[in-house]
Design a protein around this motif. Structure first.
Motif, PDB file in Angstrom:
ATOM      1  N   ALA A   1      16.175 -92.138  47.978  1.00 43.64           N
ATOM      2  CA  ALA A   1      17.023 -90.971  47.746  1.00 43.64           C
ATOM      3  C   ALA A   1      18.432 -91.392  47.367  1.00 43.64           C
ATOM      4  CB  ALA A   1      17.061 -90.103  49.004  1.00 43.64           C
ATOM      5  N   GLU A   2      18.931 -92.519  47.860  1.00 48.58           N
ATOM      6  CA  GLU A   2      20.254 -93.012  47.496  1.00 48.58           C
ATOM      7  C   GLU A   2      20.221 -93.737  46.152  1.00 48.58           C
ATOM      8  OE1 GLU A   2      23.027 -92.369  49.041  1.00 48.58           O
ATOM      9  OE2 GLU A   2      21.966 -91.204  50.583  1.00 48.58           O
ATOM     10  N   LEU A   3      19.169 -94.522  45.940  1.00 50.97           N
ATOM     11  CA  LEU A   3      19.084 -95.298  44.702  1.00 50.97           C
ATOM     12  C   LEU A   3      18.901 -94.420  43.474  1.00 50.97           C
ATOM     13  CD1 LEU A   3      16.843 -98.275  45.925  1.00 50.97           C
ATOM     14  CD2 LEU A   3      19.299 -98.324  45.429  1.00 50.97           C
ATOM     15  N   VAL A   4      18.228 -93.306  43.612  1.00 42.96           N
ATOM     16  CA  VAL A   4      18.003 -92.453  42.446  1.00 42.96           C
ATOM     17  C   VAL A   4      19.297 -91.825  41.972  1.00 42.96           C
ATOM     18  CG1 VAL A   4      17.557 -90.279  43.623  1.00 42.96           C
ATOM     19  CG2 VAL A   4      16.371 -90.780  41.470  1.00 42.96           C
ATOM     20  N   LYS A   5      20.286 -91.761  42.861  1.00 44.92           N
ATOM     21  CA  LYS A   5      21.575 -91.187  42.483  1.00 44.92           C
ATOM     22  C   LYS A   5      22.342 -92.088  41.504  1.00 44.92           C
ATOM     23  CE  LYS A   5      22.170 -88.769  46.898  1.00 44.92           C
ATOM     24  NZ  LYS A   5      22.989 -88.673  48.132  1.00 44.92           N
ATOM     25  N   VAL A   6      22.082 -93.395  41.576  1.00 43.06           N
ATOM     26  CA  VAL A   6      22.762 -94.355  40.677  1.00 43.06           C
ATOM     27  C   VAL A   6      21.798 -94.880  39.634  1.00 43.06           C
ATOM     28  CG1 VAL A   6      24.484 -94.975  42.394  1.00 43.06           C
ATOM     29  CG2 VAL A   6      22.321 -96.233  42.295  1.00 43.06           C
ATOM     30  N   ASN A   7      20.680 -94.220  39.517  1.00 40.63           N
ATOM     31  CA  ASN A   7      19.658 -94.580  38.525  1.00 40.63           C
ATOM     32  C   ASN A   7      19.096 -95.983  38.757  1.00 40.63           C
ATOM     33  OD1 ASN A   7      19.816 -92.106  37.130  1.00 40.63           O
ATOM     34  ND2 ASN A   7      21.630 -92.835  36.018  1.00 40.63           N
ATOM     35  N   ALA A   8      19.083 -96.424  40.044  1.00 39.55           N
ATOM     36  CA  ALA A   8      18.508 -97.736  40.361  1.00 39.55           C
ATOM     37  C   ALA A   8      16.997 -97.668  40.407  1.00 39.55           C
ATOM     38  CB  ALA A   8      19.045 -98.244  41.689  1.00 39.55           C
ATOM     39  N   VAL A   9      16.454 -96.505  40.696  1.00 45.30           N
ATOM     40  CA  VAL A   9      15.010 -96.247  40.643  1.00 45.30           C
ATOM     41  C   VAL A   9      14.798 -94.987  39.826  1.00 45.30           C
ATOM     42  CG1 VAL A   9      14.503 -97.393  42.832  1.00 45.30           C
ATOM     43  CG2 VAL A   9      15.080 -94.958  42.796  1.00 45.30           C
ATOM     44  N   SER A  10      13.602 -94.880  39.328  1.00 43.73           N
ATOM     45  CA  SER A  10      13.302 -93.682  38.528  1.00 43.73           C
ATOM     46  C   SER A  10      13.076 -92.479  39.459  1.00 43.73           C
ATOM     47  CB  SER A  10      12.059 -93.912  37.685  1.00 43.73           C
ATOM     48  OG  SER A  10      10.928 -94.077  38.519  1.00 43.73           O
ATOM     49  N   LYS A  11      13.188 -91.324  38.861  1.00 42.70           N
ATOM     50  CA  LYS A  11      12.931 -90.100  39.628  1.00 42.70           C
ATOM     51  C   LYS A  11      11.489 -90.054  40.119  1.00 42.70           C
ATOM     52  CE  LYS A  11      16.426 -87.187  37.398  1.00 42.70           C
ATOM     53  NZ  LYS A  11      16.665 -85.932  36.640  1.00 42.70           N
TER      54      LYS A  11
ATOM     55  N   ASN B   1      11.162 -92.065  43.266  1.00 42.42           N
ATOM     56  CA  ASN B   1      11.741 -91.337  44.410  1.00 42.42           C
ATOM     57  C   ASN B   1      10.811 -90.210  44.867  1.00 42.42           C
ATOM     58  OD1 ASN B   1      13.965 -90.529  46.244  1.00 42.42           O
ATOM     59  ND2 ASN B   1      14.046 -88.730  44.905  1.00 42.42           N
ATOM     60  N   ASP B   2      10.237 -89.508  43.892  1.00 43.57           N
ATOM     61  CA  ASP B   2       9.298 -88.429  44.259  1.00 43.57           C
ATOM     62  C   ASP B   2       8.101 -88.981  45.026  1.00 43.57           C
ATOM     63  OD1 ASP B   2      10.956 -86.626  43.026  1.00 43.57           O
ATOM     64  OD2 ASP B   2       9.775 -86.529  41.168  1.00 43.57           O
ATOM     65  N   ASP B   3       7.603 -90.137  44.573  1.00 42.08           N
ATOM     66  CA  ASP B   3       6.461 -90.738  45.281  1.00 42.08           C
ATOM     67  C   ASP B   3       6.845 -91.128  46.713  1.00 42.08           C
ATOM     68  OD1 ASP B   3       4.942 -90.410  43.036  1.00 42.08           O
ATOM     69  OD2 ASP B   3       5.183 -92.501  42.344  1.00 42.08           O
ATOM     70  N   ALA B   4       8.053 -91.632  46.899  1.00 39.64           N
ATOM     71  CA  ALA B   4       8.502 -92.015  48.241  1.00 39.64           C
ATOM     72  C   ALA B   4       8.623 -90.797  49.158  1.00 39.64           C
ATOM     73  CB  ALA B   4       9.841 -92.747  48.142  1.00 39.64           C
ATOM     74  N   GLN B   5       9.147 -89.712  48.601  1.00 42.43           N
ATOM     75  CA  GLN B   5       9.273 -88.493  49.406  1.00 42.43           C
ATOM     76  C   GLN B   5       7.892 -87.926  49.761  1.00 42.43           C
ATOM     77  OE1 GLN B   5      12.231 -87.698  50.571  1.00 42.43           O
ATOM     78  NE2 GLN B   5      13.125 -89.338  49.294  1.00 42.43           N
ATOM     79  N   ALA B   6       6.948 -87.994  48.817  1.00 41.52           N
ATOM     80  CA  ALA B   6       5.592 -87.518  49.082  1.00 41.52           C
ATOM     81  C   ALA B   6       4.913 -88.380  50.137  1.00 41.52           C
ATOM     82  CB  ALA B   6       4.763 -87.512  47.796  1.00 41.52           C
ATOM     83  N   ALA B   7       5.126 -89.687  50.078  1.00 39.93           N
ATOM     84  CA  ALA B   7       4.550 -90.592  51.070  1.00 39.93           C
ATOM     85  C   ALA B   7       5.090 -90.277  52.467  1.00 39.93           C
ATOM     86  CB  ALA B   7       4.831 -92.035  50.694  1.00 39.93           C
ATOM     87  N   LEU B   8       6.374 -89.892  52.540  1.00 43.64           N
ATOM     88  CA  LEU B   8       6.940 -89.509  53.831  1.00 43.64           C
ATOM     89  C   LEU B   8       6.239 -88.272  54.380  1.00 43.64           C
ATOM     90  CD1 LEU B   8       9.045 -89.727  56.081  1.00 43.64           C
ATOM     91  CD2 LEU B   8      10.622 -88.406  54.621  1.00 43.64           C
ATOM     92  N   GLY B   9       5.966 -87.273  53.521  1.00 45.26           N
ATOM     93  CA  GLY B   9       5.268 -86.062  53.976  1.00 45.26           C
ATOM     94  C   GLY B   9       3.862 -86.372  54.475  1.00 45.26           C
ATOM     95  N   GLN B  10       3.169 -87.282  53.732  1.00 45.42           N
ATOM     96  CA  GLN B  10       1.828 -87.654  54.153  1.00 45.42           C
ATOM     97  C   GLN B  10       1.848 -88.374  55.506  1.00 45.42           C
ATOM     98  OE1 GLN B  10       0.268 -89.967  50.901  1.00 45.42           O
ATOM     99  NE2 GLN B  10      -0.199 -88.151  49.639  1.00 45.42           N
ATOM    100  N   ALA B  11       2.858 -89.205  55.722  1.00 44.72           N
ATOM    101  CA  ALA B  11       2.973 -89.925  56.996  1.00 44.72           C
ATOM    102  C   ALA B  11       3.204 -88.953  58.151  1.00 44.72           C
ATOM    103  CB  ALA B  11       4.109 -90.943  56.912  1.00 44.72           C
ATOM    104  N   LYS B  12       4.019 -87.938  57.915  1.00 46.41           N
ATOM    105  CA  LYS B  12       4.257 -86.926  58.956  1.00 46.41           C
ATOM    106  C   LYS B  12       2.958 -86.182  59.267  1.00 46.41           C
ATOM    107  CE  LYS B  12       9.138 -86.050  57.940  1.00 46.41           C
ATOM    108  NZ  LYS B  12      10.141 -85.050  57.472  1.00 46.41           N
ATOM    109  N   ALA B  13       2.185 -85.839  58.226  1.00 42.56           N
ATOM    110  CA  ALA B  13       0.923 -85.139  58.445  1.00 42.56           C
ATOM    111  C   ALA B  13      -0.063 -86.007  59.213  1.00 42.56           C
ATOM    112  CB  ALA B  13       0.323 -84.715  57.111  1.00 42.56           C
ATOM    113  N   SER B  14      -0.063 -87.309  58.925  1.00 42.61           N
ATOM    114  CA  SER B  14      -0.963 -88.225  59.628  1.00 42.61           C
ATOM    115  C   SER B  14      -0.619 -88.288  61.118  1.00 42.61           C
ATOM    116  CB  SER B  14      -0.875 -89.623  59.004  1.00 42.61           C
ATOM    117  OG  SER B  14      -1.338 -89.593  57.668  1.00 42.61           O
ATOM    118  N   VAL B  15       0.678 -88.258  61.423  1.00 38.53           N
ATOM    119  CA  VAL B  15       1.093 -88.259  62.822  1.00 38.53           C
ATOM    120  C   VAL B  15       0.607 -86.997  63.529  1.00 38.53           C
ATOM    121  CG1 VAL B  15       3.099 -88.137  64.350  1.00 38.53           C
ATOM    122  CG2 VAL B  15       3.071 -89.775  62.460  1.00 38.53           C
ATOM    123  N   GLN B  16       0.740 -85.862  62.856  1.00 37.62           N
ATOM    124  CA  GLN B  16       0.275 -84.609  63.461  1.00 37.62           C
ATOM    125  C   GLN B  16      -1.232 -84.629  63.708  1.00 37.62           C
ATOM    126  OE1 GLN B  16       1.677 -81.663  60.681  1.00 37.62           O
ATOM    127  NE2 GLN B  16       3.704 -81.515  61.649  1.00 37.62           N
TER     128      GLN B  16
END
Length: 387
Positions: A133-143, A146-161
């Motif tokens: 989320a920080e790197l995408v602001k300076v164009n260090a990673v592609s959008k 970043n979207d894949d990383a955010q989606a992976a976070l959601g999947q990890a939360k669902a796995s915990v539940q």
């Protein structure tokens, strides 16, 4: 000839005189003892009064427990031990059986391990998502990255539940290995022994618990009788009962000392019997009433406002079966009176027609009198005191 006639006359005169005197005494004197004298016959009477009389109905039924629970296992396994005494009293939550818990303990441990893995994966996914989320602001990673990383976070939360739910389910099944009493009450015999294999929700119960601190009595009333009472109430002949108390009559004829309360009247008619079900609840602190007992219930179904109660011996029947009583008229003569009786109330008949308050009804001595015969009325209570 004259002398002879004169001698005969002198000899017969005393006999004639005595005969005439005897006839005169008989004609003027009292009747011999043992013949009817025409005097009034003493009879025992009661003076009736009107009063509010409850209309009771006796209905048959059977008792049942206030609470009943068939105990069944909720998990499958081997019975390790039985933890209660058959026929004893158990409390809600008390352990009754112990099912082998080893398989369920292993499932619980496995679920906890999966939850730990899910939490570790969530931590990694969370850190990566924050960096992207920080790197995408300076164009260090592609959008897209970043979207894949955010989606992976959601999947990890669902796995915990999901892992937490698995732990909770495993804990419930582990807890079910201790078969607990659902209610407090008397427990019956055990249908299984240690070593038996049981399955979840099996058809055969392990045992049964019944709470008989209170007992139901299910009784049946015919629709015809119910409708008759409703018509009588609508016509003003009786008023609705102000109490819902019910007396219980045991099979030996004795009266149960504690009164019950009418709980409800069913609205469905049994097509096989033409009856509706009434249910009464009775306190049973000493356990005298047991489920399945045959008993009768005496229910107050209404009240006759101006009923007259007459002792049963006073009521007789004519050849057609109509009820009759003998009353004492104003000139103290016995007079028959047709009456209408509806039911017995203790040792008396409830009379709804034919008598008025203040009428003197003959109770004792009926066999000694005939209609219009003179009588000497004596109030029964006064006669008893006199004796």
């Amino acid at each position: 000839m004259p002398s002879s006639f004169s001698s005969i006359t002198r000899g017969a005169l005393p006999v004639a005189v005595l005969l005439a005197a005897s006839l005169a005494v008989t004609a003027c004197g009292k009747k011999p003892e043992g013949m009817p004298q025409g005097s009034a016959t003493e009879v025992g009477i009661v003076t009736v009064q009107s009063e509010a009389v409850p209309i009771t109905t006796e209905l048959t039924g059977r008792t049942s427990a206030y609470l009943v629970s068939d105990v069944r296992p909720q998990v499958s396994g081997l019975i390790k031990s039985r933890l209660f005494t058959e026929g004893g009293y158990v409390r809600q939550g008390q352990s009754l059986y112990q099912i082998d818990a080893a398989p369920f303990q292993a499932q619980y441990a496995q679920a906890q391990a999966q939850l730990a893995q899910a939490n570790a994966a969530l931590t990694s996914a969370k850190l990566r998502a924050e960096r992207y989320a920080e790197l995408v602001k300076v164009n260090a990673v592609s959008k897209q990255e970043n979207d894949d990383a955010q989606a992976a976070l959601g999947q990890a939360k669902a796995s915990v539940q999901a892992a937490e739910a698995s732990v909770q389910s495993a804990a419930i099944n582990l807890n079910y290995t201790k078969v607990a009493a659902p209610i407090s009450g008397r427990i019956g015999k055990s249908n299984v022994t240690p070593g038996a294999l049981v399955t979840a929700a099996q058809a055969t119960e392990l045992t049964r618990i019944q709470n008989i601190e209170q007992v139901y009595l299910d009784i049946n009333q015919s629709v015809g009788e119910l409708n008759r009472l409703k018509r009588a109430a609508a016509g003003g002949e009786i008023s609705e009962a102000a109490t819902a108390d019910v007396e219980l009559i045991l099979d030996d004829g004795s009266i149960y000392p504690l009164k019950g309360r009418l709980q409800f009247s069913d609205v469905t008619v049994d097509p096989a019997t033409g009856t509706v079900t009434l249910r009464a609840l009775f306190p049973n602190p000493n356990g005298a009433l047991l489920p399945g007992m045959y008993a009768k219930a005496r229910v107050i179904s209404g009240v006759v406002g101006n009923g007259i109660l007459v002792p049963q011996p006073a009521v007789t029947r004519d050849p057609k079966g109509n009820a009759m009583v003998m009353v004492v008229s104003k000139d103290n003569k016995a007079q028959p009176r047709p009456v209408k009786t509806t039911q017995t109330v203790g040792d008396k008949w409830l009379v709804t027609e034919g008598l008025q308050p203040g009428d003197r009804v003959i109770v004792e001595g009926l066999q000694k009198i005939i209609p219009d015969a003179p009588v000497k009325p004596v109030t029964i209570g006064a006669a008893a005191e006199k004796k």
